[in-house]
Design an enzyme around this catalytic site. Structure first.
Site, short mmCIF file in Angstrom:
data_model
loop_
_atom_site.label_atom_id
_atom_site.label_comp_id
_atom_site.label_asym_id
_atom_site.label_seq_id
_atom_site.Cartn_x
_atom_site.Cartn_y
_atom_site.Cartn_z
N GLU A 37 4.34 -8.01 5.10
CA GLU A 37 4.27 -7.73 6.53
C GLU A 37 2.87 -8.18 6.97
OE1 GLU A 37 4.80 -3.61 7.64
OE2 GLU A 37 4.44 -4.12 9.73
N ARG A 263 4.42 -0.20 -8.58
CA ARG A 263 3.27 -0.78 -7.91
C ARG A 263 2.09 -0.82 -8.86
NH1 ARG A 263 3.64 -0.07 -2.38
NH2 ARG A 263 1.42 -0.29 -2.05
N LYS A 273 -2.82 -0.94 2.67
CA LYS A 273 -3.35 -1.68 3.83
C LYS A 273 -3.86 -0.74 4.90
CE LYS A 273 0.16 -4.63 3.91
NZ LYS A 273 1.07 -5.69 4.34
P1 ATP Z 1 0.53 -1.41 1.50
O1 ATP Z 1 1.13 -0.20 0.84
O2 ATP Z 1 -0.76 -1.87 0.91
O3 ATP Z 1 0.47 -1.28 2.99
P2 ATP Z 1 2.95 -2.85 1.66
O4 ATP Z 1 3.91 -2.64 0.57
O5 ATP Z 1 3.24 -2.16 2.94
O6 ATP Z 1 1.50 -2.59 1.13
P3 ATP Z 1 3.84 -5.47 2.23
O7 ATP Z 1 3.23 -6.48 3.08
O8 ATP Z 1 5.11 -4.84 2.69
O9 ATP Z 1 2.76 -4.36 1.97
O10 ATP Z 1 4.00 -6.00 0.74
C1 ATP Z 1 4.59 -7.20 0.39
C2 ATP Z 1 5.11 -7.09 -1.00
O11 ATP Z 1 4.07 -6.73 -1.90
C3 ATP Z 1 6.17 -6.00 -1.09
O12 ATP Z 1 7.26 -6.50 -1.82
C4 ATP Z 1 5.49 -4.90 -1.83
O13 ATP Z 1 6.41 -4.17 -2.60
C5 ATP Z 1 4.47 -5.65 -2.69
N1 ATP Z 1 3.31 -4.78 -2.98
C6 ATP Z 1 2.53 -4.15 -2.10
N2 ATP Z 1 1.60 -3.40 -2.73
C7 ATP Z 1 1.81 -3.57 -4.06
C8 ATP Z 1 1.19 -3.05 -5.25
N3 ATP Z 1 0.16 -2.21 -5.20
N4 ATP Z 1 1.67 -3.47 -6.44
C9 ATP Z 1 2.70 -4.32 -6.51
N5 ATP Z 1 3.33 -4.84 -5.44
C10 ATP Z 1 2.90 -4.47 -4.23
MG MG Z 2 5.48 -2.60 3.29
#
Ligand code: ATP
Ligand code: MG
Length: 558
Positions: A37, A263, A273
C-alpha cells in the site's frame, strides 16, 4: 517458538507447496505479487516479502507482479509510489512489464459490487461508523443485524449509485456484504465493501467519491491478475474465508489461493509504517531515509549493500510461526558482505596531533598501502608520511592500565604501513588535556618491521596532518534502547544517543576526493559511506557499521 525456521537455506513450506502444485500439473506458470500500500516507505520486513515473491518467480517458471494496493487515497501519495519502485529495484528485483495498481480495477470492482447487490449479497447501511463497530459483537458474542440490512435491491442500487455520484458526505453510508452477523469469524460479519470519501486519489484524481475497502479489493485484484499463490503475512489468515467468499460469489477470471507466513520482527526495531510515519512527522529522525531508520531508503543511505539484505532474508527463512530475529544477525550479514567488498582506507575519528621530532622538517615520503587484504586485484595506494600526523585520541593514554598496549609515554607501537614510533613527550592545554604528542621514529623500521626482530604489541592507524582532509563523521546506534520497543508508546523507548556527530574527524585525501557511493572500511573503525549532506568544503561520512562482531561470538559460544 513452536516451529523452526527453514532448516535448509532457500527452502521453505511455501516453496514446497508450489513445487507440489507444479508436480501435480496444477499450473503451467506460477504468478506471485508484491502488493504494497503506497502509504509509506518500504522497510526491511517488506524486503522479506519482496525476496520471497520475486525469488519464487525466479526459481520456478513464472512471474511476479508489483501491485500497488492503492485503495485509501487519504494516506497514499505519489512520493511513496516512486520510492517503493526505487527500493524494489535497489534490492535487485524487477517486475518487468508487470506493474499494476488496484485503482486500475476500480470500475470492475464497482460492477461486481452492483452484482452483489443484485444477488441480495450486499446492502447500503446508514449507520454511523461507531454504530457499526458497536453492533459487530465480540469474539464470544454474535453481532446484531443492521436496521438497514433488509433494504430492497432497488433501494440499495439507487443509494449505492448516488454514493458513487458524490451525493452524500463522507461517512454518511457504507456498502456492506450481507453474510452473517453471527459468524464465528468476525471478518464475515457483514464487512464494509465501500465507504464514501471525497478525496483526491494519486491516480484516479477526483473521479471517485467512494473507495473499496482493502479486504474487498485485495483478493479480486489477485484474481484479475491471475495470481496463483497469493502470499501474505499471518494477520490475514482470518481474512481468508472472506476472500474465498468473494471469489465464490463473483464472476472472477481466476481462483487465487492465499498462503500466510510470519512477519519479520527484529530486536531494537519497530517495523510498522504507522510508527515509522510518526517518527518522521514528529521529527525524531531526519526523514524516511535517515540512516537509523529500518527503511530500505535509510539502509541504502547508510551504505548497507542490497546483497547483505538478500543474504539476511535468505538466512532467516520463511516460517509459519512468529518469532523475533536478533538485529545482530542483520549486522552480521552487513559486515560479511562489506568485509568482502569494501576497500580499506584510513580515517581518524577523534584526532590527536603527533609530531615526530627526529623526522626532518619539510620532508615527506610516500608509503604503500594495500586496498584489500584478501583481494590483490584491488591494488595499492600511496599515503604520505611526514613530521606531523594524527592518531586516534583513544590510542593514547598518559597513565595506562596494565593491559593497554597502544601508545603511552615510553612505549613503542607500529604505525600501519610506516614505522615504529615511541612517545617522548606530552603537551597539554591549560585545562590539563593532552593536545599533542611528541614522538620519535626508528628509520630502520620502514614498512613496519624491525630488522633486529623486536616486536610491538599494537599497530595503529594514522593520517598525515598536511594532506588528510577534515570531515564530519556520523556514528549511529540503535534508534531504540529497548530490545522490544513498545509500538503503542515508542517515544519512551527512543535511544537519546542514537546519533553521535564527530565534527573534527580526518580522512585520507583520496577518500574525500572520490565520489564513491560504496562504503569503505576505515581500518580498525568500521565501514563508512559518503553522505548526501556532504558539501564541497566538508565531506560527511556515515558509519554503516562498526567492526566488532558480538553476534558471531555469541553464536560460536552457543
Ligand atoms: P506495516 O504493518 O508496516 O504498515 P503493511 O503490511 O501494512 O506494513 P503493506 O504495504 O500492506 O504494509 O505490505 C506489503 C506486503 O509486505 C504485504 O504482503 C505484507 O504482508 C508484507 N509485509 C509487511 N510487513 C512485513 C514484515 N514485517 N515481514 C514480512 N512481510 C511484511
Ligand atoms: Mg497492509
Amino acid at each position: 517458538m513452536t516451529e523452526p525456521v527453514a532448516t535448509e537455506v532457500g527452502r521453505d513450506f511455501i516453496r514446497d507447496i508450489i513445487q507440489a502444485d507444479l508436480d501435480q500439473g496444477k499450473y503451467r506458470e506460477i504468478v506471485t505479487r508484491f502488493p504494497p500500500e503506497p502509504n509509506g516507505y518500504l522497510h526491511i520486513g517488506h524486503a522479506k516479502s519482496i525476496a520471497l515473491n520475486f525469488g519464487i518467480a525466479q526459481e520456478f517458471p513464472g512471474r511476479c507482479h508489483l501491485r500497488f494496493d492503492d485503495t485509501n487515497p487519504v494516506k497514499e501519495e505519489q512520493e511513496y509510489i516512486d520510492s517503493i519502485q526505487a527500493d524494489v529495484r535497489w534490492l535487485g528485483f524487477d517486475w518487468g512489464k508487470n506493474l499494476f495498481f488496484a485503482s486500475d480495477y476500480f470500475d470492475r470492482l464497482y460492477e461486481w459490487a452492483e452484482k452483489l447487490i443484485g444477488d441480495g449479497l450486499a446492502y447500503v447501511d446508514d449507520q454511523t461508523q461507531e454504530e457499526i463497530r458497536l453492533s459487530r459483537g465480540t469474539l464470544t458474542e454474535p453481532g446484531k443485524n443492521s436496521p438497514f440490512r433488509d433494504r430492497s435491491v432497488e433501494e440499495n442500487l439507487d443509494l449505492f449509485r448516488r454514493m458513487k455520484a458524490g451525493e452524500f458526505p463522507n461517512g454518511a453510508r457504507v456498502l456492506r456484504a450481507k453474510i452473517d452477523m453471527a459468524a464465528g469469524n468476525i471478518n464475515l460479519r457483514d464487512p464494509v465493501l465501500y465507504r464514501i470519501l471525497h478525496a483526491h486519489h494519486p491516480r484516479t484524481g477526483t473521479k471517485w467519491h467512494i473507495y473499496p475497502s482493502y479486504d474487498y479489493a485485495h483478493g479480486q485484484s489477485d484474481a484479475i491478475e491471475g495470481i496463483t499463490h497469493s502470499i501474505c503475512t499471518l494477520e490475514f489468515e482470518d481474512h481468508r474465508p472472506l476472500y474465498d467468499w468473494f471469489i465464490e460469489k463473483l464472476p472472477v477470471p481466476s481462483q487465487p489461493h492465499q498462503y500466510e507466513f510470519a512477519r519479520l520482527n527484529l530486536t531494537y526495531t519497530l517495523l510498522s509504517k504507522r510508527v515509522l510515519t510518526q517518527l518522521v512527522r514528529d521529527g525524531h529522525v531526519a526523514g524516511w531515509d535517515d540512516p537509523r531508520m529500518p527503511t530500505m531508503a535509510g539502509m541504502r543511505r547508510r551504505g548497507v549493500p542490497p546483497a547483505a539484505l538478500r543474504e539476511f532474508v535468505k538466512r532467516i527463512g520463511v516460517a509459519k510461526a512468529n518469532s523475533v530475529v536478533d538485529v545482530g544477525m542483520l549486522e552480521f550479514c552487513i559486515r560479511e558482505e562489506l568485509n568482502r567488498t569494501a576497500q580499506r582506507r584510513m580515517g581518524v575519528l577523534r584526532p590527536l596531533k603527533v609530531v615526530i621530532e627526529n623526522y626532518p622538517e619539510g620532508q615527506t615520503e610516500e608509503l604503500e598501502a594495500i586496498n584489500h587484504p584478501d583481494d590483490p586485484s584491488a591494488g595499492t595506494r600511496k599515503i604520505t608520511f611526514g613530521r606531523e600526523l594524527y592518531i586516534e585520541q583513544d590510542d593514547f593514554m598518559e597513565n595506562p592500565p596494565k593491559k593497554f598496549f597502544r601508545l603511552s609515554p615510553g612505549n613503542e607501537v607500529r604505525l600501519r604501513y610506516a614505522y615504529f614510533v615511541k612517545c617522548t613527550g606530552v603537551i597539554k592545554n591549560d585545562k590539563g588535556e593532552v593536545v599533542e604528542l611528541r614522538c620519535s621514529y626508528d628509520p630502520a623500521t620502514k614498512g613496519g618491521n624491525a630488522p633486529d626482530g623486536r616486536k610491538v604489541k599494537a599497530t595503529m592507524h594514522w593520517l598525515p596532518a598536511a594532506t588528510s582532509v577534515p570531515a564530519e563523521i556520523r556514528i549511529y546506534n540503535q534508534l531504540f534502547s529497548n530490545p522490544s520497543p513498545d509500538a503503542s508508546n515508542f517515544a519512551v523507548d527512543l535511544n537519546p544517543n542514537s546519533l553521535e556527530i564527530l565534527p573534527d574527524a580526518r580522512i585520507e585525501a583520496s577518500v574525500a576526493e572520490s565520489n564513491a557511493t560504496e562504503p569503505m572500511q576505515f581500518e580498525r573503525q568500521g565501514y563508512f559511506v559518503r553522505d548526501k549532506d556532504s558539501t564541497p568544503g566538508k565531506p560527511v561520512f556515515s558509519r554503516t557499521i562498526g567492526l566488532r562482531d558480538t553476534f558471531a561470538k555469541e553464536v560460536a559460544k552457543g
